[in-house]
Design a protein around this motif. Structure first.
Motif, PDB file in Angstrom:
ATOM      1  N   LYS A   6       1.063  -1.172   0.102  1.00  0.00           N
ATOM      2  CA  LYS A   6      -0.145   0.035  -0.241  1.00  0.00           C
ATOM      3  C   LYS A   6       0.395   1.321  -0.403  1.00  0.00           C
ATOM      4  O   LYS A   6       0.882   1.836   0.658  1.00  0.00           O
ATOM      5  CB  LYS A   6      -0.791   0.015   1.306  1.00  0.00           C
ATOM      6  CG  LYS A   6      -2.204  -1.723   0.945  1.00  0.00           C
ATOM      7  CD  LYS A   6      -2.732  -1.233   2.375  1.00  0.00           C
ATOM      8  CE  LYS A   6      -3.902  -2.357   2.022  1.00  0.00           C
ATOM      9  NZ  LYS A   6      -4.839  -2.604   3.307  1.00  0.00           N
ATOM     10  N   LEU A   7       1.918   0.870  -0.622  1.00  0.00           N
ATOM     11  CA  LEU A   7       2.813   2.178  -1.122  1.00  0.00           C
ATOM     12  C   LEU A   7       2.034   3.939  -1.388  1.00  0.00           C
ATOM     13  O   LEU A   7       1.604   3.463  -2.369  1.00  0.00           O
ATOM     14  CB  LEU A   7       3.727   2.484  -1.880  1.00  0.00           C
ATOM     15  CG  LEU A   7       4.991   1.377  -1.144  1.00  0.00           C
ATOM     16  CD1 LEU A   7       5.864   1.651  -2.821  1.00  0.00           C
ATOM     17  CD2 LEU A   7       5.601   1.916  -0.624  1.00  0.00           C
ATOM     18  N   THR A   8       2.428   5.193  -1.399  1.00  0.00           N
ATOM     19  CA  THR A   8       1.452   6.312  -1.770  1.00  0.00           C
ATOM     20  C   THR A   8       2.185   6.543  -2.717  1.00  0.00           C
ATOM     21  O   THR A   8       3.608   6.748  -2.846  1.00  0.00           O
ATOM     22  CB  THR A   8       1.396   7.038  -0.329  1.00  0.00           C
ATOM     23  OG1 THR A   8       3.322   6.932   0.082  1.00  0.00           O
ATOM     24  CG2 THR A   8       0.577   6.760   0.418  1.00  0.00           C
ATOM     25  N   SER A   9       2.198   7.372  -3.400  1.00  0.00           N
ATOM     26  CA  SER A   9       3.327   7.807  -4.456  1.00  0.00           C
ATOM     27  C   SER A   9       4.214   8.541  -4.095  1.00  0.00           C
ATOM     28  O   SER A   9       5.118   8.680  -4.150  1.00  0.00           O
ATOM     29  CB  SER A   9       1.919   8.797  -4.923  1.00  0.00           C
ATOM     30  OG  SER A   9       1.990   9.782  -4.684  1.00  0.00           O
ATOM     31  N   GLU A  10       4.514   9.363  -2.769  1.00  0.00           N
ATOM     32  CA  GLU A  10       4.691   9.828  -1.574  1.00  0.00           C
ATOM     33  C   GLU A  10       6.537   9.279  -1.588  1.00  0.00           C
ATOM     34  O   GLU A  10       7.313   9.393  -1.292  1.00  0.00           O
ATOM     35  CB  GLU A  10       4.288  10.873  -0.296  1.00  0.00           C
ATOM     36  CG  GLU A  10       3.652  12.299  -1.068  1.00  0.00           C
ATOM     37  CD  GLU A  10       4.885  13.784  -1.324  1.00  0.00           C
ATOM     38  OE1 GLU A  10       5.683  13.979  -0.478  1.00  0.00           O
ATOM     39  OE2 GLU A  10       5.281  13.107  -3.356  1.00  0.00           O
ATOM     40  N   VAL A  11       5.501   7.903  -0.816  1.00  0.00           N
ATOM     41  CA  VAL A  11       6.272   7.298   0.002  1.00  0.00           C
ATOM     42  C   VAL A  11       7.634   6.641  -1.402  1.00  0.00           C
ATOM     43  O   VAL A  11       8.428   6.274  -1.306  1.00  0.00           O
ATOM     44  CB  VAL A  11       6.022   6.088   0.522  1.00  0.00           C
ATOM     45  CG1 VAL A  11       7.010   5.250   1.236  1.00  0.00           C
ATOM     46  CG2 VAL A  11       5.187   6.633   2.059  1.00  0.00           C
ATOM     47  N   ARG A  12       6.596   6.638  -2.372  1.00  0.00           N
ATOM     48  CA  ARG A  12       7.440   5.162  -2.935  1.00  0.00           C
ATOM     49  C   ARG A  12       8.670   6.547  -3.897  1.00  0.00           C
ATOM     50  O   ARG A  12       9.597   6.119  -4.497  1.00  0.00           O
ATOM     51  CB  ARG A  12       6.515   5.338  -4.285  1.00  0.00           C
ATOM     52  CG  ARG A  12       7.387   4.387  -5.418  1.00  0.00           C
ATOM     53  CD  ARG A  12       6.250   3.877  -6.854  1.00  0.00           C
ATOM     54  NE  ARG A  12       5.815   2.894  -6.174  1.00  0.00           N
ATOM     55  CZ  ARG A  12       5.435   1.641  -6.694  1.00  0.00           C
ATOM     56  NH1 ARG A  12       7.053   1.921  -7.172  1.00  0.00           N
ATOM     57  NH2 ARG A  12       4.585   0.401  -6.292  1.00  0.00           N
ATOM     58  N   LEU A  13       8.302   8.085  -3.949  1.00  0.00           N
ATOM     59  CA  LEU A  13       9.389   8.979  -4.473  1.00  0.00           C
ATOM     60  C   LEU A  13      10.363   8.398  -3.857  1.00  0.00           C
ATOM     61  O   LEU A  13      11.461   8.753  -4.110  1.00  0.00           O
ATOM     62  CB  LEU A  13       8.777  10.267  -4.993  1.00  0.00           C
ATOM     63  CG  LEU A  13       8.889  11.232  -5.575  1.00  0.00           C
ATOM     64  CD1 LEU A  13       9.775  10.660  -6.524  1.00  0.00           C
ATOM     65  CD2 LEU A  13       8.387  12.520  -6.086  1.00  0.00           C
ATOM     66  N   LEU A  14      10.244   8.781  -2.352  1.00  0.00           N
ATOM     67  CA  LEU A  14      11.331   9.092  -1.438  1.00  0.00           C
ATOM     68  C   LEU A  14      11.786   8.131  -1.705  1.00  0.00           C
ATOM     69  O   LEU A  14      13.023   8.310  -0.977  1.00  0.00           O
ATOM     70  CB  LEU A  14      10.431   9.800  -0.198  1.00  0.00           C
ATOM     71  CG  LEU A  14      11.601  10.229   0.864  1.00  0.00           C
ATOM     72  CD1 LEU A  14      12.377  10.934   0.011  1.00  0.00           C
ATOM     73  CD2 LEU A  14      10.732  10.428   2.418  1.00  0.00           C
ATOM     74  N   ALA A  15      11.312   6.925  -1.505  1.00  0.00           N
ATOM     75  CA  ALA A  15      11.937   5.757  -1.400  1.00  0.00           C
ATOM     76  C   ALA A  15      13.059   5.857  -2.933  1.00  0.00           C
ATOM     77  O   ALA A  15      14.358   5.208  -2.034  1.00  0.00           O
ATOM     78  CB  ALA A  15      11.198   4.373  -1.141  1.00  0.00           C
ATOM     79  N   ALA A  16      12.252   5.933  -3.460  1.00  0.00           N
ATOM     80  CA  ALA A  16      13.483   5.822  -4.591  1.00  0.00           C
ATOM     81  C   ALA A  16      14.412   6.566  -4.912  1.00  0.00           C
ATOM     82  O   ALA A  16      15.655   6.522  -5.444  1.00  0.00           O
ATOM     83  CB  ALA A  16      12.225   5.700  -6.620  1.00  0.00           C
ATOM     84  N   ILE A  17      14.082   7.868  -4.227  1.00  0.00           N
ATOM     85  CA  ILE A  17      15.372   9.040  -4.531  1.00  0.00           C
ATOM     86  C   ILE A  17      15.817   7.960  -2.758  1.00  0.00           C
ATOM     87  O   ILE A  17      17.573   8.494  -3.238  1.00  0.00           O
ATOM     88  CB  ILE A  17      14.688  10.233  -3.946  1.00  0.00           C
ATOM     89  CG1 ILE A  17      14.066  11.124  -4.908  1.00  0.00           C
ATOM     90  CG2 ILE A  17      15.892  10.866  -3.217  1.00  0.00           C
ATOM     91  CD1 ILE A  17      13.007  12.342  -4.667  1.00  0.00           C
ATOM     92  N   ALA A  18      16.347   7.846  -2.257  1.00  0.00           N
ATOM     93  CA  ALA A  18      16.669   7.625  -1.531  1.00  0.00           C
ATOM     94  C   ALA A  18      17.450   6.410  -1.755  1.00  0.00           C
ATOM     95  O   ALA A  18      18.993   6.176  -1.063  1.00  0.00           O
ATOM     96  CB  ALA A  18      15.893   6.982  -0.174  1.00  0.00           C
ATOM     97  N   TYR A  19      17.161   5.160  -2.426  1.00  0.00           N
ATOM     98  CA  TYR A  19      17.638   4.509  -3.136  1.00  0.00           C
ATOM     99  C   TYR A  19      18.250   4.613  -4.060  1.00  0.00           C
ATOM    100  O   TYR A  19      19.327   3.958  -4.028  1.00  0.00           O
ATOM    101  CB  TYR A  19      16.249   3.349  -3.518  1.00  0.00           C
ATOM    102  CG  TYR A  19      16.830   2.061  -3.931  1.00  0.00           C
ATOM    103  CD1 TYR A  19      17.814   1.178  -2.799  1.00  0.00           C
ATOM    104  CD2 TYR A  19      16.692   1.058  -4.996  1.00  0.00           C
ATOM    105  CE1 TYR A  19      17.913  -0.405  -3.621  1.00  0.00           C
ATOM    106  CE2 TYR A  19      17.410  -0.034  -5.557  1.00  0.00           C
ATOM    107  CZ  TYR A  19      18.127  -0.375  -4.878  1.00  0.00           C
ATOM    108  OH  TYR A  19      18.125  -1.913  -5.786  1.00  0.00           O
TER     109      TYR A  19
END
Length: 206
Positions: A6-19
């Motif tokens: 249940k990823l929100t778009s914001e969590v996914r985006l921040l996770a992708a940036i950090a990754y």
């Protein structure tokens, strides 16, 4: 509910940036530190979302536009795929930690650098401005301080022996612009030195 579900778009985006910004060591603490810096910068620059921040201020994190493979991988991954990847799951955990105001492994940083600060040391913008390693534990690349005392002056008019003369008065001095706040995984984290902020009246996040 799993960490990646249940990823929100914001969590996914921040996770992708950090990754994408982190080293291939895939350390949770490094990704969490990067995510914390992004959220801190977002708030300091008065953006309401990471998407708005990184869409408008494209010079802060380049992974959205420079073809970063790790960023793209997480952005395109299914939730099941993220769940099966310990590294990407940690990136999601890191993003959620930052949004929740959890542990800040960057220790209040506003900036960071990876391996290029060593490989491009002589020409690196921060090095040329002046850096100071505040703790040997932060110095993951074994680089040297580059700070030196700089004095800022202002021009003023003064009456000397009945005559008006234009003289230089010292405003203040500083020895470095950036000081380390943490060294985690493959990333050194920075904030501005207090003397430099005081003398130049700079914003801590710019």
């Amino acid at each position: 509910m799993t960490e990646a579900s249940k990823l929100t778009s914001e969590v996914r985006l921040l996770a992708a940036i950090a990754y994408g910004e982190s080293s291939t060591q895939d350390k949770y603490e490094e990704m969490a530190a990067l995510a914390s810096v992004m959220v801190r910068q977002m708030k300091a620059r008065r953006y309401s979302t990471i998407d708005a921040f990184t869409s408008k201020d494209k010079n802060f994190s380049f992974v959205r536009t420079d073809g970063n493979a790790r960023y793209t991988m997480l952005m395109k991954a299914t939730e099941k795929g993220i769940e099966k990847s310990p590294a990407m799951s940690n990136a999601v955990k890191a993003a959620r930690n930052a949004f929740a105001g959890g542990t800040d492994y960057s220790n209040g940083a506003y900036f960071w650098d990876g391996a290029d600060i060593k490989s491009n040391y002589k020409n690196h913008a921060k090095v040329r401005s002046g850096i100071h390693i505040t703790d040997p534990a932060h110095n993951i690349y074994g680089i040297s301080d580059s700070g030196k005392t700089r004095i800022l002056y202002k021009t003023v008019k003064k009456k000397v022996d009945g005559h008006v003369k234009i003289v230089q008065e010292e405003i203040g001095r500083y020895s470095w612009v950036y000081e380390s706040s943490a060294g985690v995984g493959g990333t050194i984290f920075w904030r501005y030195g207090r003397d430099w902020v005081t003398v130049t009246r700079a914003k801590e996040y710019k």
